[in-house]
Design a protein around this motif. Sequence first.
Motif, PDB file in Angstrom:
ATOM      1  N   ALA A 105      -7.432 -51.678 -68.771  1.00 55.29           N
ATOM      2  CA  ALA A 105      -7.845 -52.324 -70.029  1.00 55.29           C
ATOM      3  C   ALA A 105      -6.690 -53.130 -70.621  1.00 55.29           C
ATOM      4  O   ALA A 105      -6.887 -54.233 -71.146  1.00 55.29           O
ATOM      5  CB  ALA A 105      -8.311 -51.274 -71.031  1.00 55.29           C
ATOM      6  N   ILE A 106      -5.486 -52.590 -70.534  1.00 54.94           N
ATOM      7  CA  ILE A 106      -4.304 -53.295 -71.049  1.00 54.94           C
ATOM      8  C   ILE A 106      -4.068 -54.567 -70.236  1.00 54.94           C
ATOM      9  O   ILE A 106      -3.791 -55.636 -70.781  1.00 54.94           O
ATOM     10  CB  ILE A 106      -3.077 -52.361 -71.008  1.00 54.94           C
ATOM     11  N   GLN A 161      -6.334 -57.319 -71.288  1.00 51.95           N
ATOM     12  CA  GLN A 161      -5.841 -57.927 -72.533  1.00 51.95           C
ATOM     13  C   GLN A 161      -4.622 -58.808 -72.287  1.00 51.95           C
ATOM     14  O   GLN A 161      -4.416 -59.809 -72.963  1.00 51.95           O
ATOM     15  CB  GLN A 161      -5.429 -56.849 -73.546  1.00 51.95           C
ATOM     16  N   MET A 162      -3.796 -58.406 -71.325  1.00 54.98           N
ATOM     17  CA  MET A 162      -2.570 -59.158 -71.051  1.00 54.98           C
ATOM     18  C   MET A 162      -2.863 -60.480 -70.351  1.00 54.98           C
ATOM     19  O   MET A 162      -1.943 -61.233 -70.042  1.00 54.98           O
ATOM     20  CB  MET A 162      -1.606 -58.309 -70.210  1.00 54.98           C
ATOM     21  N   ASP A 196       4.066 -57.843 -69.359  1.00 54.24           N
ATOM     22  CA  ASP A 196       3.457 -59.152 -69.084  1.00 54.24           C
ATOM     23  C   ASP A 196       4.479 -60.258 -69.322  1.00 54.24           C
ATOM     24  O   ASP A 196       5.624 -59.985 -69.706  1.00 54.24           O
ATOM     25  CB  ASP A 196       2.177 -59.365 -69.909  1.00 54.24           C
ATOM     26  N   LEU A 215      -6.641 -46.801 -68.634  1.00 53.79           N
ATOM     27  CA  LEU A 215      -5.898 -47.419 -69.739  1.00 53.79           C
ATOM     28  C   LEU A 215      -5.114 -48.631 -69.249  1.00 53.79           C
ATOM     29  O   LEU A 215      -5.118 -49.689 -69.888  1.00 53.79           O
ATOM     30  CB  LEU A 215      -4.973 -46.379 -70.387  1.00 53.79           C
ATOM     31  N   LYS A 245      12.093 -50.717 -68.449  1.00 51.78           N
ATOM     32  CA  LYS A 245      11.452 -49.845 -69.444  1.00 51.78           C
ATOM     33  C   LYS A 245      11.269 -48.429 -68.900  1.00 51.78           C
ATOM     34  O   LYS A 245      11.432 -47.448 -69.639  1.00 51.78           O
ATOM     35  CB  LYS A 245      10.095 -50.435 -69.848  1.00 51.78           C
ATOM     36  N   GLY A 272       6.132 -60.868 -72.949  1.00 54.15           N
ATOM     37  CA  GLY A 272       7.168 -60.012 -73.521  1.00 54.15           C
ATOM     38  C   GLY A 272       6.636 -58.690 -74.050  1.00 54.15           C
ATOM     39  O   GLY A 272       7.377 -57.933 -74.668  1.00 54.15           O
ATOM     40  N   ASN A 273       5.355 -58.403 -73.824  1.00 57.79           N
ATOM     41  CA  ASN A 273       4.798 -57.097 -74.197  1.00 57.79           C
ATOM     42  C   ASN A 273       5.119 -56.064 -73.123  1.00 57.79           C
ATOM     43  O   ASN A 273       5.033 -56.366 -71.925  1.00 57.79           O
ATOM     44  CB  ASN A 273       3.271 -57.178 -74.317  1.00 57.79           C
ATOM     45  N   THR A 274       5.461 -54.836 -73.535  1.00 58.81           N
ATOM     46  CA  THR A 274       5.495 -53.721 -72.584  1.00 58.81           C
ATOM     47  C   THR A 274       4.741 -52.544 -73.182  1.00 58.81           C
ATOM     48  O   THR A 274       4.676 -52.399 -74.399  1.00 58.81           O
ATOM     49  CB  THR A 274       6.926 -53.257 -72.217  1.00 58.81           C
ATOM     50  N   VAL A 275       4.160 -51.737 -72.301  1.00 58.53           N
ATOM     51  CA  VAL A 275       3.381 -50.579 -72.732  1.00 58.53           C
ATOM     52  C   VAL A 275       3.750 -49.390 -71.847  1.00 58.53           C
ATOM     53  O   VAL A 275       3.819 -49.533 -70.625  1.00 58.53           O
ATOM     54  CB  VAL A 275       1.862 -50.857 -72.617  1.00 58.53           C
ATOM     55  N   VAL A 276       4.009 -48.260 -72.469  1.00 57.16           N
ATOM     56  CA  VAL A 276       4.310 -47.025 -71.735  1.00 57.16           C
ATOM     57  C   VAL A 276       3.152 -46.056 -71.949  1.00 57.16           C
ATOM     58  O   VAL A 276       2.897 -45.628 -73.078  1.00 57.16           O
ATOM     59  CB  VAL A 276       5.610 -46.374 -72.234  1.00 57.16           C
ATOM     60  N   ILE A 277       2.462 -45.709 -70.878  1.00 52.84           N
ATOM     61  CA  ILE A 277       1.319 -44.798 -70.971  1.00 52.84           C
ATOM     62  C   ILE A 277       1.730 -43.402 -70.508  1.00 52.84           C
ATOM     63  O   ILE A 277       2.356 -43.261 -69.459  1.00 52.84           O
ATOM     64  CB  ILE A 277       0.153 -45.292 -70.078  1.00 52.84           C
ATOM     65  N   THR A 278       1.383 -42.391 -71.293  1.00 53.17           N
ATOM     66  CA  THR A 278       1.474 -41.001 -70.852  1.00 53.17           C
ATOM     67  C   THR A 278       0.039 -40.530 -70.664  1.00 53.17           C
ATOM     68  O   THR A 278      -0.592 -40.061 -71.601  1.00 53.17           O
ATOM     69  CB  THR A 278       2.177 -40.132 -71.913  1.00 53.17           C
TER      70      THR A 278
END
Lengths: 363, 363
Positions: free
Chosen positions: B176-177, B180-181, B154, B173, B86, B157-163
């Motif tokens: 916290a993610i 949740q994961m 995780d 951030l 990612k 299959g979730n991905t998160v991109v933080i700016t």
Amino acid sequence: MRWLTEESIEHIALGAAVLGTGGGGDPYLGKLMALEAIKTYGPIKLLSIEELADDALIVPLSMMGSPTIGVEKIPSIEELVAPLEKIEETLGQKAAALMPIEVGGVNSLVPVLAAAAKGLPLVDADAMGRAFPESQMVTFYLDGHSADPTVLADEKGNTVVITPKDGHWGEKLARAITVQMGGSSTVCDYALPGSVVKKSAIPGTLTKSEEIGRLLLHKSGDGTHPIKRLLAVLNGYELLTGKLTDIQRTLTGGFTRGICEVEGIHDDAGRMVTLHFQNEQLLATEGEKPLAITPDLIAILDVETGQPITTEGLRYGMRVTVIAFPCDPKWRTKKGIETAGPRYFGYPVEYEPVEKLQEGGGK
Amino acid sequence: MRWLTEESIEHIALGAAVLGTGGGGDPYLGKLMALEAIKTYGPIKLLSIEELADDALIVPLSMMGSPTIGVEKIPSIEELVAPLEKIEETLGQKAAALMPIEVGGVNSLVPVLAAAAKGLPLVDADAMGRAFPESQMVTFYLDGHSADPTVLADEKGNTVVITPKDGHWGEKLARAITVQMGGSSTVCDYALPGSVVKKSAIPGTLTKSEEIGRLLLHKSGDGTHPIKRLLAVLNGYELLTGKLTDIQRTLTGGFTRGICEVEGIHDDAGRMVTLHFQNEQLLATEGEKPLAITPDLIAILDVETGQPITTEGLRYGMRVTVIAFPCDPKWRTKKGIETAGPRYFGYPVEYEPVEKLQEGGGK
């Protein structure tokens, strides 16, 4: 195509608060922001759903978070535009138009601000036909469309792009991020091509809000009570007229949850109705008997003017009329009821259409 | 360049646990995963920092979350590779090499797995020279480099991109993610060009871990006690030898926080030292007097073998030697102490170098 006037905004704000069933954020805040945006940036085009090009990118824009916090956190244009610009960058395509993800409160009008600032048209549609507390409670989710990417921004300059496994994970992660961001965020999710929006969105809901708002602000020639006229337009039912005697609200997990009790007056003296809400009003009961059940809509109106009262605006002693009316048929499917029915919210009742509960004598 | 052998992995796992000051996740888990990866995918190239091309993209890869959860959640190759793929997609550049963000526990070896699976070399460096509990506690942050993008994934299959606005918001951030994961996630952050890594990373820390591990696993010719040899290599100090009499751990906000008490035995009979940890050991005190203070390093070793004991491995009654040794000079700057000194963690002491506390008689 037509132009949204300042008068349209006034009417939409009021009408959307009826469809918003008490949630979706503060409609008066939304109205002020939208009027200011039109003054600053000029008028906005409202497109009907049929006018969308099939390959045009339509981007829903909304605020996430508890209304309890939203009323104190006014978003800036930068904060509203940030998730839009990030989702355009992520998808490699410019938005052709914006749309509200829900009608209700501030979220009907949040896209107006961004549309004005970016010179984009707005689509006369939304993805709920009402307001709901969770982000997967949209017709796009019911129709199997992905919440990837879900983009959040805040006023501090943080942005987050979520690629969730599914709509539920999108909601779960976005909610946790919103709490960290201070309890409210600006969001773009379910950005989809015009071809999909035509099939999956609920058309005409800004115009419907506008009609409801106009009805409530202008007396009828024959002096008919505004609530009576409203019920005719919505195919709705009066559940009770009474005064608010108890309101319990807690802010948990980024939601305002609670109940309020309405004690009947006049013809309803001796009755007591309980309203259960999570940002939005979700269930009305009288003793053990449900009177109206999510996804059908419940609204609390001022007994005299018929103007809607938000969950945040509920105060002890207010004289109110509680009404209920049918949701869009998309919500009455098996997946619709699984997604936004009473069991999902933890209420121990089975969904029954409000028509059946009110006309069929209920259970 | 040299090849990482199975023996290297054994040594690195053990040595990194000393530098990891009790945190960074389970080193034995990391070792098993890394050995398995080398068996499956073949050997891995270890590059010295001087070998990096200036424009090569170097990507740190780690696990975030409390070690209490990490020990039960073994990441899959897919989960480890997801944030890497990612971040490559987000930056539009392929990784030329991976690196550990910290030495310590599982996080020294997590990049070994991904490097093996992707056929990429590993860099003999990290961005802490130890383990720390928060993601902005890296030399890249001290040197003013951005945490944009910070990417999490995780096993679902979730991905998160933080700016993020800055490294602190990236941490806030991401934490916290991660909660949740499910309490742990895989992370790529501070992906930087070789030119920056050369200046800003702490070089040679995998080799240093390997040397420490080798020292602990192999007896010296003259029979010198392993802890004595270790102190010579680390320029360290023995704080106390004793038994663990109290361990208090709580899992809050995605961290394992707590204290443990060590009651002196033999020459240290009558003394009592308290160790304060947040994933990692951060402060050692005797009564009111600090013995060693973050960012200097504290390690708890088995009294006989000198092998390190992680925060999670601490058990009542264990016989241990507590040692402390100086951190990398980058952490002793004003910004280093602001970022990872005792005040940041809420301990009411001023930082003093361990040499001064131990040789200068303390305060």
